[in-house]
Design a protein around this motif. Structure first.
Motif, PDB file in Angstrom:
ATOM      1  N   GLU A 126       0.822  -1.212   0.000  1.00 53.51           N
ATOM      2  CA  GLU A 126       0.000   0.000   0.000  1.00 53.51           C
ATOM      3  C   GLU A 126       0.857   1.264   0.000  1.00 53.51           C
ATOM      4  O   GLU A 126       0.969   1.965   1.009  1.00 53.51           O
ATOM      5  N   PRO A 127       1.474   1.563  -1.135  1.00 54.10           N
ATOM      6  CA  PRO A 127       2.345   2.745  -1.216  1.00 54.10           C
ATOM      7  C   PRO A 127       1.640   4.048  -0.859  1.00 54.10           C
ATOM      8  O   PRO A 127       2.256   4.966  -0.332  1.00 54.10           O
ATOM      9  N   THR A 128       0.342   4.148  -1.165  1.00 53.12           N
ATOM     10  CA  THR A 128      -0.419   5.359  -0.853  1.00 53.12           C
ATOM     11  C   THR A 128      -1.800   4.966  -0.341  1.00 53.12           C
ATOM     12  O   THR A 128      -2.203   3.795  -0.404  1.00 53.12           O
ATOM     13  N   LEU A 129      -2.544   5.951   0.134  1.00 57.22           N
ATOM     14  CA  LEU A 129      -3.923   5.705   0.568  1.00 57.22           C
ATOM     15  C   LEU A 129      -4.774   5.217  -0.598  1.00 57.22           C
ATOM     16  O   LEU A 129      -5.675   4.394  -0.421  1.00 57.22           O
ATOM     17  N   SER A 130      -4.490   5.707  -1.803  1.00 55.82           N
ATOM     18  CA  SER A 130      -5.227   5.269  -2.987  1.00 55.82           C
ATOM     19  C   SER A 130      -5.072   3.773  -3.215  1.00 55.82           C
ATOM     20  O   SER A 130      -6.054   3.065  -3.480  1.00 55.82           O
ATOM     21  N   VAL A 189      -1.578   3.036 -16.034  1.00 60.55           N
ATOM     22  CA  VAL A 189      -1.394   3.918 -14.879  1.00 60.55           C
ATOM     23  C   VAL A 189      -1.939   3.277 -13.609  1.00 60.55           C
ATOM     24  O   VAL A 189      -1.389   3.459 -12.518  1.00 60.55           O
ATOM     25  N   ALA A 190      -3.023   2.511 -13.743  1.00 58.39           N
ATOM     26  CA  ALA A 190      -3.712   1.986 -12.554  1.00 58.39           C
ATOM     27  C   ALA A 190      -3.251   0.602 -12.135  1.00 58.39           C
ATOM     28  O   ALA A 190      -3.491   0.199 -10.992  1.00 58.39           O
ATOM     29  N   ILE A 191      -2.589  -0.142 -13.009  1.00 60.69           N
ATOM     30  CA  ILE A 191      -2.356  -1.550 -12.740  1.00 60.69           C
ATOM     31  C   ILE A 191      -1.179  -1.814 -11.814  1.00 60.69           C
ATOM     32  O   ILE A 191      -1.120  -2.843 -11.145  1.00 60.69           O
ATOM     33  N   GLY A 192      -0.214  -0.910 -11.733  1.00 62.87           N
ATOM     34  CA  GLY A 192       1.014  -1.181 -10.997  1.00 62.87           C
ATOM     35  C   GLY A 192       1.013  -0.665  -9.571  1.00 62.87           C
ATOM     36  O   GLY A 192      -0.010  -0.289  -8.996  1.00 62.87           O
ATOM     37  N   ILE A 193       2.212  -0.629  -9.000  1.00 63.89           N
ATOM     38  CA  ILE A 193       2.405  -0.177  -7.618  1.00 63.89           C
ATOM     39  C   ILE A 193       3.039   1.207  -7.594  1.00 63.89           C
ATOM     40  O   ILE A 193       3.532   1.655  -6.573  1.00 63.89           O
ATOM     41  N   HIS A 194       3.002   1.885  -8.724  1.00 70.61           N
ATOM     42  CA  HIS A 194       3.692   3.158  -8.855  1.00 70.61           C
ATOM     43  C   HIS A 194       3.005   4.275  -8.080  1.00 70.61           C
ATOM     44  O   HIS A 194       1.792   4.247  -7.853  1.00 70.61           O
ATOM     45  N   LYS A 195       3.804   5.251  -7.704  1.00 76.55           N
ATOM     46  CA  LYS A 195       3.296   6.543  -7.241  1.00 76.55           C
ATOM     47  C   LYS A 195       3.608   7.524  -8.361  1.00 76.55           C
ATOM     48  O   LYS A 195       4.765   7.732  -8.725  1.00 76.55           O
ATOM     49  N   TRP A 196       2.560   8.137  -8.921  1.00 80.65           N
ATOM     50  CA  TRP A 196       2.723   8.963 -10.114  1.00 80.65           C
ATOM     51  C   TRP A 196       2.724  10.450  -9.776  1.00 80.65           C
ATOM     52  O   TRP A 196       2.177  10.874  -8.760  1.00 80.65           O
ATOM     53  N   GLU A 197       3.305  11.201 -10.684  1.00 82.04           N
ATOM     54  CA  GLU A 197       3.251  12.659 -10.645  1.00 82.04           C
ATOM     55  C   GLU A 197       2.839  13.126 -12.026  1.00 82.04           C
ATOM     56  O   GLU A 197       3.370  12.644 -13.032  1.00 82.04           O
ATOM     57  N   ALA A 198       1.873  14.045 -12.098  1.00 83.46           N
ATOM     58  CA  ALA A 198       1.358  14.527 -13.379  1.00 83.46           C
ATOM     59  C   ALA A 198       2.240  15.649 -13.913  1.00 83.46           C
ATOM     60  O   ALA A 198       2.551  16.597 -13.194  1.00 83.46           O
ATOM     61  N   TRP A 199       2.622  15.531 -15.186  1.00 76.02           N
ATOM     62  CA  TRP A 199       3.463  16.525 -15.850  1.00 76.02           C
ATOM     63  C   TRP A 199       2.709  17.168 -17.007  1.00 76.02           C
ATOM     64  O   TRP A 199       1.794  16.623 -17.558  1.00 76.02           O
TER      65      TRP A 199
END
Length: 697
Positions: free
Chosen positions: A50-54, A687-697
């Protein structure tokens, strides 16, 4: 960051879901790491961490479940990716109507088109925040301005219309109660306690909102009189849009209004309205469509110069020494302006989602946190007199004006002792901690589908125009307080206002505006001229598209990227959720996502049997390339055609232009897939399938 046990233990509100602990109710940052260890990298190896609350909310087991939250044995369940609206099961997500879900995804597609992985801790425990150094482009400025209209402008207009209704005295009982409460509190010097008490009630008890401010369709309320008016669209086809225009899906009317709102801007915004996006455009080459069509943005400049000459200006444009520096300053300032517009929209959306949380986010935590900040003001206001208040305000103004030496030294000490302390005081880290923007909410919903092997189907495409008939209005959209009729109008007045009037949309504010707007005298001649140019351009565009095949065979990289970008008129869009039609280096094939294997991955194969057999989980496909999902570092939407060519091709041929995706892994390798009819849907899955934490550019 909280551990798995801390996240999932039962919260103070009895909700066994993440984000409901006692510390979540308090307006304190979730972690001090941005100040204490700003460079520390924190990556998860599995979504269970659970990298983030999302991510945590996406994997939580809920009592109220939609079809996308059910456990499935298959690799991926198709919940209706290529079905019509009425054939898609509902609800896909528990506690959320399908049309509300599609509204969020549709606006997510327009807002987010470039994300990068962020290894450090994210503000407010939610990823997909806007990067401080985000790229500027006119296309993004357009997107942010439209979003500003849909959130802030429409929200403020709703507030103005509620004030107009109260001041009009048409709803006599409600206005009388407001008036009596106000003047009694004024006489007893209790105005501030009354206002703060009402504010707390509106925050904590949602039903009070409908009692104090009963709903009414925006387009039906006259801003000047507070009474009933004919909607500007001539019919009440939607209840949440200021014009009342008809729509096929919820929110479409407001989105179209936002687009038209942006198109009315002046020179810089007119340039942005063309969708110029240099970051995602390919380099020009000799003979490409970008070189074969004129620059539409030059029309605005040329028209302005012609006007100056016609007005008697003697100066030559070549001798104008102010043009270049002013244009440079204007475009340089567009980036912070665009970022500021996005920040305002983000904050507005967060407050809206705090007051009216959407599943799967907690129902009451954010409202309690906001109310906890206002209750002390209520208690203080009972003892603070107006004299004490004015004394404090004037002292603060004086200290702010003359206290620069003290303020400067204090800020210097803070910067030395606590670097990046400003990050901890941001609203998204304190008052609005854990509260999502609409984009973050959409990403969480997409992650729910991926976590349960049931990707959410995209919003259905409806080609038919919306019917020009009144929409069904219920008590949820139109009601009054007490025994009064809504807006104090009769049934006949409401019915006449809602019914279709084809002339209403063309009415303006006066004869001078009518004269300026009317183009009927030249409409036939103009249409013939436009038709001539359209036919000529269509032939030229077809010729250029035809030569792309020859250029691609000779090794032209740009020509290969353009192959298949303009599909045939009746080409099938059936694709997804596992495999997506596309091209890589000009070769036809499919992008397919496999999650059943040990290492989930995205691959590209030219094997035609994927579509015939319908399975991408086979060892005999021999993909051209494969990227592990967890190794993706950046995803970007790109275009095969340049921005000018795309606009002209779409206009002349009357077809949709299919763009592509650029996938970059952590080693810096770039894979580009073009001519993707369902590019947004593939982007959303990746974007939704992985464990990444993203930042919008």
């Amino acid at each position: 960051m909280s551990t798995d046990d801390e996240r999932k233990r039962e919260g103070p509100l009895g909700e066994n879901i993440p984000g409901t602990k006692l510390t979540d109710v308090l307006p304190i940052p979730p972690t001090m790491q941005p100040v204490s260890e700003p460079e520390k990298h924190e990556k998860a190896n599995d979504i269970g961490e659970e990298p983030t609350l999302s991510h945590a909310l996406a994997t939580t087991d809920y009592e109220e479940k939609g079809l996308a939250q059910q456990k499935h044995e298959e690799e991926v369940v198709d919940l209706g990716w290529n079905e019509k609206k009425h054939e898609i099961p509902a609800p896909l997500v528990g506690g959320l109507d399908n049309e509300d879900l599609w509204l969020l995804i549709r606006r997510f597609d327009k807002q987010i088109y470039h994300v990068k992985e962020i290894p450090t801790v994210v503000p407010g425990d939610l990823d997909l925040n806007i990067a401080d150094d985000e790229e500027f482009s006119p296309d993004k400025l357009r997107s942010n301005t439209e979003r500003f209209y849909m959130t802030v402008v429409v929200g403020l207009l709703a507030a103005v219309k509620h004030v107009a209704r109260l001041r009009s005295w048409r709803e006599t009982q409600r206005t009388s109660c407001f008036c009596a409460a106000y003047f009694i509190a004024w006489a007893l010097d209790l105005l501030v306690p009354l206002l703060t008490l009402i504010l707390v009630s509106l925050i904590v008890y949602p039903r009070s909102r409908g009692v104090l401010f009963p709903p009414a369709p925006l387009a039906l309320v006259d801003t000047k009189t507070g009474g009933v008016q004919k909607p500007k669209a001539g019919v009440l086809g939607s209840t949440e849009s200021p014009t009342g225009a008809p729509q096929n899906l919820k929110g479409e009317a407001v989105e179209q209004e936002a687009s038209n709102f942006f198109n009315s801007f002046t020179s810089v915004v007119v340039t942005s309205a063309t969708g110029k996006h240099p970051q995602a455009s390919p380099s020009a080459e000799e003979g490409s469509p970008d070189n074969a069509v004129p620059d539409p943005t030059g029309i605005t400049v040329a028209a302005a110069e012609a006007k100056d000459v016609a007005a008697g200006s003697k100066g030559s444009p070549e001798h104008d020494k102010t043009k270049v520096p002013v244009e440079t300053a204007m475009w340089t300032k567009m980036r912070p302006i665009m970022h500021g517009i996005a920040d305002v929209s983000d904050t507005w959306e967060r407050f809206a989602n705090a007051l009216s949380p959407t599943s799967p986010f907690p129902r009451d935590v954010y409202r309690l946190r906001l109310a906890a900040l206002i209750v002390p003001l209520f208690l203080i206001s009972l003892f603070v007199t107006s004299y004490m208040f004015m004394k404090g305000m004037t002292f603060g103004a004086g200290f702010g004006f003359f206290g620069d030496p003290v303020i400067a030294r204090g800020l210097k000490w803070l910067n030395l002792a606590f670097p990046r302390w400003q990050k901890l005081l941001e609203l998204r880290n304190t008052v609005l901690k854990g509260v999502p923007t609409n984009a973050q909410l959409a990403l969480t919903l997409l992650r729910i589908g991926e976590a349960n092997k049931a990707p959410l189907p995209p919003p259905p495409r409806i080609s038919e125009p919306p019917p020009e008939r009144p929409t069904e209005v219920t008590d949820a959209e139109l009601r009054a307080t007490g025994a009064e009729p809504p807006l104090n109008a009769t049934e006949e007045e409401l019915r006449n206002a809602m019914e279709h009037d084809p002339q209403m949309a063309y009415e303006t504010g006066g004869s001078d505006i009518d004269a300026a707007k009317d183009s009927s005298k030249n409409s036939k001649r103009g249409s013939r001229i436009i038709g001539f140019f359209k036919g000529t351009t269509k032939g030229a565009v077809k010729a250029v598209i035809g030569t792309d095949h020859a250029r691609a065979k000779t090794g032209s990289h740009h020509a290969r990227n353009r192959l298949g970008a303009v599909p045939r008129p009746n080409a099938s869009r059936v694709s997804g959720p596992i495999d997506f039609k596309g091209r890589c280096n000009g070769k036809k094939g499919h992008v397919y996502i496999t999650t059943k294997s040990t290492i989930p991955a995205v691959s590209f194969s030219t094997d035609e049997t994927i579509e015939k057999i319908g399975s991408a989980d086979r060892e005999d496909l021999h993909p051209l390339w494969t990227v592990a999902i967890n190794d993706i570092a950046e995803i970007k939407k790109v275009g095969g055609y340049g921005w000018k060519a795309k606009m002209v091709v779409g206009w002349s041929l009357g077809r949709e232009v299919a763009d592509g995706l650029e996938i970059t892994d952590r080693m810096g390798n770039v894979r580009r897939v073009m001519a993707l009819p369902m590019r947004d849907e593939l982007f959303n899955r990746l974007v939704a399938i992985g464990i990444h934490k993203w930042e919008a550019w």
